[in-house]
Design a protein around this motif. Structure first.
Motif, short mmCIF file in Angstrom:
data_model
loop_
_atom_site.label_atom_id
_atom_site.label_comp_id
_atom_site.label_asym_id
_atom_site.label_seq_id
_atom_site.Cartn_x
_atom_site.Cartn_y
_atom_site.Cartn_z
N ALA A 105 0.84 -1.21 0.00
CA ALA A 105 0.00 0.00 0.00
C ALA A 105 0.87 1.25 0.00
CB ALA A 105 -0.93 -0.01 1.21
N ILE A 106 1.96 1.22 0.77
CA ILE A 106 2.84 2.39 0.85
C ILE A 106 3.49 2.66 -0.51
CG2 ILE A 106 5.04 3.23 1.81
CD1 ILE A 106 4.16 1.84 4.47
N HIS A 107 4.03 1.61 -1.13
CA HIS A 107 4.79 1.82 -2.37
C HIS A 107 3.91 1.98 -3.60
CE1 HIS A 107 8.72 1.47 -0.56
NE2 HIS A 107 8.31 0.41 0.10
N GLU A 108 2.71 1.45 -3.56
CA GLU A 108 1.86 1.52 -4.75
C GLU A 108 0.74 2.55 -4.59
OE1 GLU A 108 0.79 -2.41 -6.11
OE2 GLU A 108 2.84 -3.15 -5.80
N ARG A 109 0.75 3.30 -3.49
CA ARG A 109 -0.17 4.44 -3.37
C ARG A 109 0.22 5.48 -4.40
NH1 ARG A 109 0.41 9.06 -2.72
NH2 ARG A 109 2.60 8.66 -2.29
N ARG A 110 -0.76 6.08 -5.02
CA ARG A 110 -0.48 7.10 -6.03
C ARG A 110 -1.37 8.31 -5.80
NH1 ARG A 110 3.46 4.64 -7.31
NH2 ARG A 110 4.16 6.47 -6.19
N ASP A 111 -0.91 9.46 -6.24
CA ASP A 111 -1.78 10.63 -6.32
C ASP A 111 -2.51 10.52 -7.66
OD1 ASP A 111 -2.47 13.39 -5.21
OD2 ASP A 111 -1.93 13.83 -7.29
N VAL A 112 -3.83 10.51 -7.61
CA VAL A 112 -4.62 10.25 -8.83
C VAL A 112 -5.31 11.54 -9.28
CG1 VAL A 112 -6.59 8.95 -9.74
CG2 VAL A 112 -4.98 7.83 -8.18
N ARG A 113 -5.18 11.85 -10.55
CA ARG A 113 -5.90 13.02 -11.12
C ARG A 113 -6.67 12.62 -12.37
NH1 ARG A 113 0.01 13.12 -10.43
NH2 ARG A 113 0.49 14.92 -9.16
N SER A 114 -6.07 11.76 -13.19
CA SER A 114 -6.62 11.53 -14.54
C SER A 114 -7.40 10.23 -14.68
CB SER A 114 -5.48 11.48 -15.56
OG SER A 114 -4.55 12.48 -15.33
N GLN A 115 -7.26 9.32 -13.72
CA GLN A 115 -7.77 7.97 -13.97
C GLN A 115 -9.05 7.65 -13.21
OE1 GLN A 115 -4.51 8.43 -12.69
NE2 GLN A 115 -3.39 8.38 -14.61
N PHE A 116 -9.79 8.67 -12.76
CA PHE A 116 -10.99 8.39 -11.96
C PHE A 116 -12.12 7.80 -12.80
CE2 PHE A 116 -9.25 11.67 -9.01
CZ PHE A 116 -9.19 10.86 -7.89
N LEU A 117 -12.83 6.84 -12.20
CA LEU A 117 -14.07 6.31 -12.76
C LEU A 117 -15.22 6.95 -11.98
CD1 LEU A 117 -13.04 2.53 -12.86
CD2 LEU A 117 -13.05 4.17 -14.79
N PRO A 118 -16.40 7.08 -12.61
CA PRO A 118 -17.50 7.76 -11.91
C PRO A 118 -18.21 6.90 -10.87
CG PRO A 118 -18.15 7.17 -14.15
CD PRO A 118 -16.72 6.77 -14.01
N ASP A 119 -17.91 5.60 -10.81
CA ASP A 119 -18.64 4.69 -9.90
C ASP A 119 -18.60 5.21 -8.46
OD1 ASP A 119 -18.08 1.66 -11.60
OD2 ASP A 119 -17.18 3.59 -12.12
N PRO A 120 -19.77 5.18 -7.79
CA PRO A 120 -19.79 5.67 -6.40
C PRO A 120 -19.03 4.74 -5.46
CG PRO A 120 -21.96 4.81 -7.02
CD PRO A 120 -21.10 4.76 -8.26
N ILE A 121 -18.53 5.28 -4.38
CA ILE A 121 -17.88 4.47 -3.35
C ILE A 121 -18.96 4.02 -2.37
CG2 ILE A 121 -16.17 4.51 -1.48
CD1 ILE A 121 -14.72 6.75 -2.98
N PRO A 122 -19.10 2.69 -2.16
CA PRO A 122 -20.14 2.22 -1.22
C PRO A 122 -19.91 2.80 0.18
CG PRO A 122 -19.21 0.39 -2.47
CD PRO A 122 -18.36 1.58 -2.77
#
Ligand SMILES: Cc1cc2c(cc1C)N(C[C@H](O)[C@H](O)[C@H](O)COP(=O)(O)O)c1[nH]c(=O)[nH]c(=O)c1N2
Length: 238
Positions: free
Chosen positions: A19-36
């Motif tokens: 989780a530490i090494h593969e955490r990313r800051d995301v700007r461009s790759q979002f999907l619209p699906d809601p988070i439960p």
């Protein structure tokens, strides 16, 4: 009840490092699906279990799904980003302008994590000398949430190209509440294998061995064995 002193299994330890090494800051790759809701609740619980000075717990969590409110935040971003772009010239400015630095509307939900600077009263244990420790504590809540989100397959993007006062006004924050982190949250089409700023040639990760000193600023550590393995990710060694 589980024993809090039981050792982490190899798998648990690997999961944390992953989780530490593969955490990313995301700007461009979002999907619209809601988070439960149950997933969102776990993320907020993770944030709420961060350490805090004097157990102050100065954070509040403002969930923003309103499109009109998010459009106001985008307008604040656009104005500040235009100012920021003017800090660069030529090719560098061109590169800057081509970076995507927020996913405010593309993500299904935004979260502002605030710091209530008055929580816990006038004398908070541990905060008498370094008053900013409430802000530091709130940053730790952000990081807990960011890592938990990665483990849940959810991307987080921190947007700080915002005028703090305009942001506070838009969210109706009281005077003593500081909008510490404005975050975009959502499932993603992919997690990049390295920071997007590195991928796009803006800036690279510094070599860790150049950042580790011994007994004072600038003096390399005498510990040769440590120095020789700093280039590897220790969780993957051996
Ligand atoms: C306090 C703070 C503030 C910001 C950021 C981070 C942090 C910690 N980052 C994300 C930042 O660019 C990113 O963390 C680094 O580029 C490293 O990439 P990864 O997070 O490892 O993917 C960020 N990114 C962005 O696109 N717009 C922004 O306004 C900000 N602001």
């Amino acid at each position: 009840m589980t024993d809090p002193n039981r050792p982490f299994t190899d798998e648990e330890r690997q999961g944390l490092y992953r989780a530490i090494h593969e955490r990313r800051d995301v700007r461009s790759q979002f999907l619209p699906d809601p988070i439960p809701d149950d997933v969102l609740a776990r993320l907020l619980q993770a944030a709420h279990h961060a350490p805090s000075v004097g157990f102050m717990q100065p954070w509040d969590f403002i969930l923003i799904d309103s499109v009109p409110v998010r459009e106001q935040i985008v307008a604040i971003f656009d104005q500040e980003n235009e100012k920021a772009a003017k800090n660069y010239t030529g090719e560098r400015q061109h590169t800057y302008r081509n970076l995507k630095l927020q996913g405010i509307l593309e993500s299904p939900i935004n979260l502002c994590i605030t710091c209530d600077r008055s929580r816990g009263g006038e004398h908070v244990l541990g905060r008498n000398s370094i008053v900013e420790t409430d802000l530091f504590s709130t940053c730790l809540a952000v990081q807990n949430l960011w890592l938990a989100a990665r483990a849940e397959g959810i991307g987080v993007g921190w947007v700080s190209i915002l005028d703090q006062q305009q942001l506070a006004n838009t969210l109706n924050l009281p005077e003593h509440v500081y909008p510490l982190a404005y975050l975009c949250l959502g499932y993603v089409s992919e997690f990049l294998d390295q920071p997007e700023l590195q991928k796009k040639g803006w800036r690279s990760r510094l070599p860790l061995e150049e950042l580790v000193h011994g007994n004072g600023w600038g003096a390399p550590s005498d510990n040769q064995e440590l120095r020789s393995i700093l280039t590897d990710r220790p969780d993957q060694a051996g």
